[in-house]
Scaffold this active site. Structure first.
Site, PDB file in Angstrom:
ATOM      1  CB  ILE A  18      10.056  27.403  45.550  1.00  0.00           C
ATOM      2  CG1 ILE A  18      10.841  26.929  44.316  1.00  0.00           C
ATOM      3  CG2 ILE A  18       8.690  27.931  45.149  1.00  0.00           C
ATOM      4  CD1 ILE A  18      10.154  25.810  43.556  1.00  0.00           C
ATOM      5  N   GLY A  19      13.272  28.303  46.616  1.00  0.00           N
ATOM      6  CA  GLY A  19      14.465  27.704  47.203  1.00  0.00           C
ATOM      7  C   GLY A  19      15.725  28.419  46.774  1.00  0.00           C
ATOM      8  N   GLY A  21      20.321  27.853  46.750  1.00  0.00           N
ATOM      9  CA  GLY A  21      21.476  27.001  46.991  1.00  0.00           C
ATOM     10  C   GLY A  21      22.743  27.821  46.911  1.00  0.00           C
ATOM     11  N   GLY A  22      23.868  27.134  46.879  1.00  0.00           N
ATOM     12  CA  GLY A  22      25.129  27.846  46.860  1.00  0.00           C
ATOM     13  C   GLY A  22      25.347  28.625  45.584  1.00  0.00           C
ATOM     14  CG  ASP A 135      25.337  16.494  47.599  1.00  0.00           C
ATOM     15  OD1 ASP A 135      25.672  16.057  48.709  1.00  0.00           O
ATOM     16  OD2 ASP A 135      24.892  17.646  47.437  1.00  0.00           O
TER      17      ASP A 135
END
Length: 719
Positions: A18-19, A21-22, A135
């Site tokens: 579902i996702g 990132g780095g 962040d």
């Protein structure tokens, strides 16, 4: 490697990705032990063998695991299996605040403030545990399907001590605080700055600082004045704008000092949006003169060498690969040596360091290029995709934060505009950061569409953001611009084109002007303009659509309040049996959540009466009640009046009468008891008697009456 369908930790079944990132990928999974869906963040394979990445990944889990709050995405578990490092988190079904803003263009101030309050409460909970997010941005704020706001991705959070800490970590550059951009300390007030930028974007639909490169954006955070939200959306209340500007002060001492203060002002702005209650912090008025130390003087000298480099902006040597900055190996080695030297210094004056600094100042362009590369490393050293960073400062400290508060406004030189076309001049002014307004006047000497004059002379220094008023030629026979306000777009466009004008259409929502009707026009009606000039008409899109809130699961009273607060109307309210929702909760709404509808749309709801009761067995009694028998009623004489009652075992009286005739008809249905009792009461009369006593006297005993009763049990027939 994680695959769909595999089982992790003997309990988590991977369902879908579902996702990403780095450093990690995020999967939806099912926990078979607790029978619930979760999100699992898995460290990417290329990082799992790197001890520093694994350590960072574990730190993230430890930082977030101690936070349990309704406005924070909770962490349930952390583990490692077969080289796969994972964190198990709460699964939030919904969209990010970033996508929500993009969908709505911008939010109303009430909605923006409500979201900001929930975000602030989540951040406050983290700050209370000495956790700084570092962040905060709309991409890291989730809005669930039921409207709850949750802060996620504490990937670069770090436990803070009681003292101010120094961090080499920076969040996304559009939302980073000035102190993070310099690579300096970051504390709770850095999160407040980032939240202020997020509020700015919610209210205006744009970020305050933008640029062609991330370095340029970071420098703007440090140097440029924060734009006022009202410049983009004039209807924003003054108190809300003041809150945003206080959050985004360059100096941390001028911002809100903690989340409690910010939350209090946000709540106040909802109740009294137009009041001026935001208190400005001015530490310069609160503190006395400070003495500069030798250490401070030494730092100023080192900074001056860097700041005096005229090629500071133009000598950035780095490779940009997927937003990850890579320094050249030799420069990286040189920077490490310089860092070790600086770490060994104390704050006392060091003659040796003074000589080194002097030599560096004389070397020239080559050294300046190296310094620029080092600065680039500080800005985006080892940056990772998705907002995560492995730890280099962002940018060298080029100016004190308090200096930026009083810096001179940015000026540009007014260009020559006379004799040029209006379109060319307006484009030139826009490129310089200036705004423009145009008025037309008839002229026989100057060609239609050419600029005659401006209210600012060519060569004059003018502040960026100023408005320049232009006068242009409408030709010898300028055409008067007709008034098309409140006309339909089709009619307005037709009228303007018939007069020889070109038409540009703009659209915006309006609560006052009917859809497809003209709200405004530029130039305004009655002015003269040359044929072929462009007339911009702004057309109403009608009232802004309303986001349907989730009502199911709320009490009837709270659900109705939500509907009315959202600008919708309540329609039919029905009460039904429902097995999943307890009595009093809304179990149905006629419009789906997370959809957009027109204002004042009627929403029908159903309220649960609880589970439907089980079916009840009913009975009937069809019989004739017979007269009392001799066995039941000794002394009863036919024709005597009898009181008859029939009562069910659960207390229902079916018959209560007095009669002299039998049988008595009885026909009853829908009885809830299987049995009943018939009671009869009658009167018995005895005749008088005469007798003689011992003395021969006659004794008369008169007759008497008495009431007697008896009962019969009866059984009813099932229906």
């Amino acid at each position: 490697m994680v695959k769909i369908g595999m089982m992790i930790g003997d309990r988590y079944e991977i369902l879908e990705k579902i996702g990403t990132g780095g450093m990690s990928d995020v999967y939806k999974a099912k926990c078979h032990k607790l029978n619930r869906y979760v999100a699992i963040k898995v460290l990417k394979q290329e990082f799992s063998e790197n001890e520093s990445f694994v350590s960072k990944f574990r730190t993230e889990a430890q930082a977030a695991a101690g936070l349990m709050h309704p406005n924070i995405v909770n962490v349930y578990d952390v583990g490692e299996e077969g080289g796969i490092y994972y964190i198990v988190m709460e699964l939030v079904e919904g969209i990010t605040l970033k996508k929500y803003i993009e969908k709505k263009a911008r939010l109303s101030f009430k909605e923006a403030v409500s979201i900001a309050i929930q975000v602030s409460m989540g951040i406050e909970a983290a700050h209370n545990h000495h956790i700084i997010h570092r962040d905060i941005k709309p991409q890291n704020i989730m809005i669930s399907r039921d409207g709850k706001v949750k802060v996620t991705d504490f990937g670069i959070a770090k436990a803070a001590t009681s003292n101010t800490i120094t961090s080499n970590v920076m969040g996304s550059v559009h939302y980073t605080s000035p102190e993070q951009a310099r690579g300096g300390y970051s504390d709770e007030k850095s999160d407040i700055y980032s939240l202020g930028i997020t509020m700015f974007e919610m209210l205006t639909g744009r970020v305050p600082f933008n640029g062609e490169t991330t370095v340029a954006i970071a420098i703007k955070h440090i140097q440029e004045e924060m734009p006022r939200p009202k410049e983009y959306v004039p209807e924003i209340p003054g108190s809300v704008e003041s809150i945003v500007l206080k959050c985004c002060q360059k100096s941390p001492d001028r911002r809100y000092q903690n989340m409690q203060e910010l939350i209090a002002d946000l709540k106040q702005s909802l109740m009294n949006p137009d009041e001026d209650f935001v208190v400005k912090n001015d530490p310069d008025m609160e503190r006395g003169t400070r003495m500069i130390s030798d250490g401070d003087r030494e730092q100023i000298k080192r900074r001056t060498v860097r700041q005096e480099n005229p090629n500071f902006q133009n000598n950035q040597n780095y490779d940009n690969r997927d937003n990850i900055m890579h320094l050249r190996p030799e420069v990286e080695e040189m920077y490490e040596e310089e860092e070790e030297a600086e770490e060994g210094e104390d704050y006392d004056y060091n003659p040796k360091m003074e000589r080194i600094t002097t030599i560096l100042a004389l070397i020239g362009g080559v050294v300046f290029c190296i310094v620029a590369i080092i600065l680039a490393m500080k800005v985006f050293g080892n940056r990772e995709e998705g907002g995560e960073s492995s730890g280099s400062p962002i940018i060298a400290d080029t100016s004190d934060s308090t200096d930026t508060e009083t810096k001179e406004p940015e000026l540009v030189t007014m260009p020559v505009v006379k004799g040029k076309s209006v379109e060319e001049v307006r484009n030139t002014l826009t490129d310089l950061g200036l705004k423009s307004e145009v008025e037309y006047e008839e002229s026989e000497e100057i060609t239609a569409g050419e600029v005659i004059s401006a209210n600012v002379e060519a060569g004059t220094e003018i502040e960026v953001g100023s408005t320049v008023k232009l006068v242009a030629s409408a030709g010898s026979q300028g055409v008067e611009v007709p008034d098309v306000l409140n006309e339909s777009f089709e009619d307005a466009s037709s009228r303007l084109k018939s007069q020889g004008f070109e038409v540009t259409k703009a659209e915006e929502y309006s609560g006052d002007v009917e859809e497809n009707r003209v709200i405004s026009q530029v130039p305004s009606a009655g002015t003269k303009a040359a044929k072929g000039s462009n007339i911009t008409i702004t057309v109403s899109k009608g009232r802004e659509p309303v986001w349907v809130p989730k009502l199911v699961g709320f009490s009837e009273q709270d659900g109705i309040a939500l509907v009315l607060e959202s600008g919708l109307q309540i329609g039919e309210v029905a009460y039904v049996y429902h097995s999943e929702y307890p009595e009093g909760q809304i179990c149905y709404q006629s419009h789906s959540i997370n959809t957009y509808v027109a204002p004042d749309t009627v929403i029908d709801i159903q309220v649960s009466k609880g589970p439907e009761p089980a079916a009840v067995q009913t009975y009937k009694y069809n019989a004739s009640i017979a007269a009392p028998t001799a066995e039941e009623a000794p002394g009863y004489v036919a024709g005597t009046e009898v009181s008859v009652t029939l009562v069910t075992d659960d207390g229902q009286v079916l018959l209560d009468t007095r009669t002299t005739s039998f049988p008595q008809a009885a026909n009853y249905y829908g009885l809830t008891s299987a049995n009943g009792t018939i009671s009869m009461t009658y009167t018995v009369t005895t005749e008088g008697t005469t007798s003689t006593d011992e003395n021969g006297n006659t004794v008369t005993i008169p007759g008497s009456t008495e009431q007697r009763s008896f009962t019969r049990r009866v059984e009813f027939t099932p229906e």
